[in-house]
Design a protein around this motif. Structure first.
Motif, PDB file in Angstrom:
ATOM      1  N   LEU A  15      15.476   9.352 -29.425  1.00  0.00           N
ATOM      2  CA  LEU A  15      15.792  10.766 -29.645  1.00  0.00           C
ATOM      3  C   LEU A  15      17.274  10.916 -29.926  1.00  0.00           C
ATOM      4  N   HIS A  16      18.043   9.980 -29.391  1.00  0.00           N
ATOM      5  CA  HIS A  16      19.469   9.875 -29.706  1.00  0.00           C
ATOM      6  C   HIS A  16      19.780   8.392 -29.813  1.00  0.00           C
ATOM      7  N   LEU A  17      20.551   8.031 -30.842  1.00  0.00           N
ATOM      8  CA  LEU A  17      20.985   6.636 -30.953  1.00  0.00           C
ATOM      9  C   LEU A  17      22.454   6.630 -31.350  1.00  0.00           C
ATOM     10  N   GLY A  18      23.302   6.427 -30.363  1.00  0.00           N
ATOM     11  CA  GLY A  18      24.740   6.313 -30.577  1.00  0.00           C
ATOM     12  C   GLY A  18      25.099   4.837 -30.641  1.00  0.00           C
ATOM     13  N   VAL A  19      25.827   4.446 -31.667  1.00  0.00           N
ATOM     14  CA  VAL A  19      26.125   3.020 -31.889  1.00  0.00           C
ATOM     15  C   VAL A  19      27.630   2.790 -31.870  1.00  0.00           C
ATOM     16  N   GLY A  20      28.094   1.967 -30.962  1.00  0.00           N
ATOM     17  CA  GLY A  20      29.514   1.619 -30.869  1.00  0.00           C
ATOM     18  C   GLY A  20      29.877   0.532 -31.863  1.00  0.00           C
ATOM     19  N   PRO A  21      31.079  -0.023 -31.748  1.00  0.00           N
ATOM     20  CA  PRO A  21      31.508  -1.066 -32.692  1.00  0.00           C
ATOM     21  C   PRO A  21      30.740  -2.374 -32.494  1.00  0.00           C
ATOM     22  N   LEU A  22      30.771  -3.211 -33.529  1.00  0.00           N
ATOM     23  CA  LEU A  22      30.167  -4.549 -33.451  1.00  0.00           C
ATOM     24  C   LEU A  22      30.913  -5.360 -32.388  1.00  0.00           C
ATOM     25  N   ARG A  23      30.156  -6.026 -31.503  1.00  0.00           N
ATOM     26  CA  ARG A  23      30.774  -6.819 -30.430  1.00  0.00           C
ATOM     27  C   ARG A  23      30.874  -8.292 -30.833  1.00  0.00           C
ATOM     28  N   GLU A  24      31.611  -9.032 -30.034  1.00  0.00           N
ATOM     29  CA  GLU A  24      31.761 -10.479 -30.259  1.00  0.00           C
ATOM     30  C   GLU A  24      30.403 -11.185 -30.315  1.00  0.00           C
ATOM     31  N   ASP A  25      29.445 -10.726 -29.499  1.00  0.00           N
ATOM     32  CA  ASP A  25      28.149 -11.416 -29.405  1.00  0.00           C
ATOM     33  C   ASP A  25      27.168 -11.002 -30.511  1.00  0.00           C
ATOM     34  N   GLY A  26      27.646 -10.198 -31.490  1.00  0.00           N
ATOM     35  CA  GLY A  26      26.783  -9.822 -32.609  1.00  0.00           C
ATOM     36  C   GLY A  26      25.947  -8.577 -32.350  1.00  0.00           C
ATOM     37  N   TYR A  27      26.023  -8.037 -31.138  1.00  0.00           N
ATOM     38  CA  TYR A  27      25.296  -6.803 -30.822  1.00  0.00           C
ATOM     39  C   TYR A  27      26.254  -5.611 -30.855  1.00  0.00           C
ATOM     40  N   HIS A  28      25.673  -4.419 -30.776  1.00  0.00           N
ATOM     41  CA  HIS A  28      26.461  -3.183 -30.723  1.00  0.00           C
ATOM     42  C   HIS A  28      26.212  -2.511 -29.384  1.00  0.00           C
TER      43      HIS A  28
END
Ligand code: C5P
Length: 305
Positions: A15-28
């Motif tokens: 219902l909400h998807l907030g995405v932060g910056p790309l991390r070192e491990d390849g995830y957000h």
């Protein structure tokens, strides 16, 4: 020891998807609100002489049937952690959840396989331990076990159940071709880099959580938000037409579900959802149109078919 067990597992939408910056491990880093929906996959795990995996229903041809299937990996990981002597099983998956649709269909199958295998082997694996194994398998697998509505953080696997009242009624529009989740995240990074944006950590959607707790569909509708949507639209521009068609058909709000390409439209009530679904079915924008409601409970055991 012979026998079988079946788990029924819901799809999810964000219902909400907030995405932060790309991390070192390849995830957000995510701040997301999950809602479990009444589209289900049934996963049966049977003791067998040799491994097999069969898939029936929605999108079955696109699902791998080898040991790479997330459901097979789930069974193998549980067997390893629990020290099961003979973990050979036959897995049968009956799919309603679209494949590569952004509704966590593969994650649902993994969650179902965990629950069914734990039952088949009569393991007394604690719920927390099962959730940990689920998180290792994929970011959305723990929520498929939990169900209901929940705030997800970190990769999406850290869950806080949220209060919810009543049911929200949805129209789900399945696209003709799927989208790969990593490709959509990658596209988001590309779009953000192109704009030279510094991406802040994702904020907690408090207003939306209050709206869900109140059960007021008119309060929920304007707060639906997906930061992956521009990336999904960039990769599948035709989805704009789908979103427009949903608004014109009378939905209160519509959005791309997770990484897409499935679109979800929130409607006033069940009757309105049926009317919007009928209207969208005639548009030719989709592979299929379904109605669903949620939040519904997470994975549960059902009689073996
Ligand atoms: O965890 P899961 O295997 O479902 O994630 C699939 C892919 O989606 C990851 O490999 C990554 O590319 C992307 N992803 C991400 N950030 C998240 C969750 C998934 O970048 N929080």
């Amino acid at each position: 020891m012979m026998g079988a067990a079946t788990a029924r597992v819901p799809a999810k939408i964000n219902l909400h998807l907030g995405v932060g910056p790309l991390r070192e491990d390849g995830y957000h880093e995510l701040s997301t609100v999950f809602c479990a929906l009444s589209l289900y996959d049934d996963v049966t795990v049977r003791a067998a002489e040799e491994f097999s995996l069969t898939v029936r229903g929605e999108g079955r041809r696109e699902v791998p049937t080898d040991r790479e299937n997330l459901a097979a990996r789930a069974v193998a990981l549980l067997a390893e952690r629990a020290g099961v002597a003979d973990p050979t099983v036959a897995i049968e998956i009956e799919k309603q959840i679209p494949v590569a649709g952004g509704m966590a269909g593969g994650s649902a199958d993994a969650a179902g396989a965990l629950l069914a295998a734990a039952r088949l082997w009569r393991l007394d694996t604690e719920r927390d331990a099962l959730m940990e194994i689920a998180a290792e398998l994929g970011s959305d697998v723990p929520f498929a076990l939990l169900g209901g509505a929940a705030l997800g953080s970190n990769r999406g696997e850290q869950l806080l159940p949220t209060l919810h009242r009543g049911e929200l009624h949805w129209v789900i529009v399945l696209a003709k071709t799927g989208l790969s989740t990593p490709a959509v995240y990658h596209e988001l990074d590309r779009l953000r880099t192109g704009r030279g944006e510094t991406v802040p950590p994702p904020a907690r959607p408090d207003a939306l959580m209050q709206a869900i707790a109140s059960g007021d569909v008119h309060a929920v509708a304007p707060l639906l938000h997906n930061e992956l949507q521009p990336a999904a639209l960039s990769l599948q521009p035709l989805l704009r037409r789908t979103l427009r068609a949903g608004a014109e058909a009378g939905a209160l709000a519509g959005l791309v579900s997770g990484s897409g390409p499935t679109c979800a439209f929130l409607c006033t009530d069940a009757e309105a959802a049926v009317a919007v679904a009928a209207e969208l079915s005639g548009h030719g924008v989709a592979k299929a149109v379904r109605t669903a409601h949620g939040p519904v409970p997470g994975a549960r055991l059902v009689p073996v078919p």
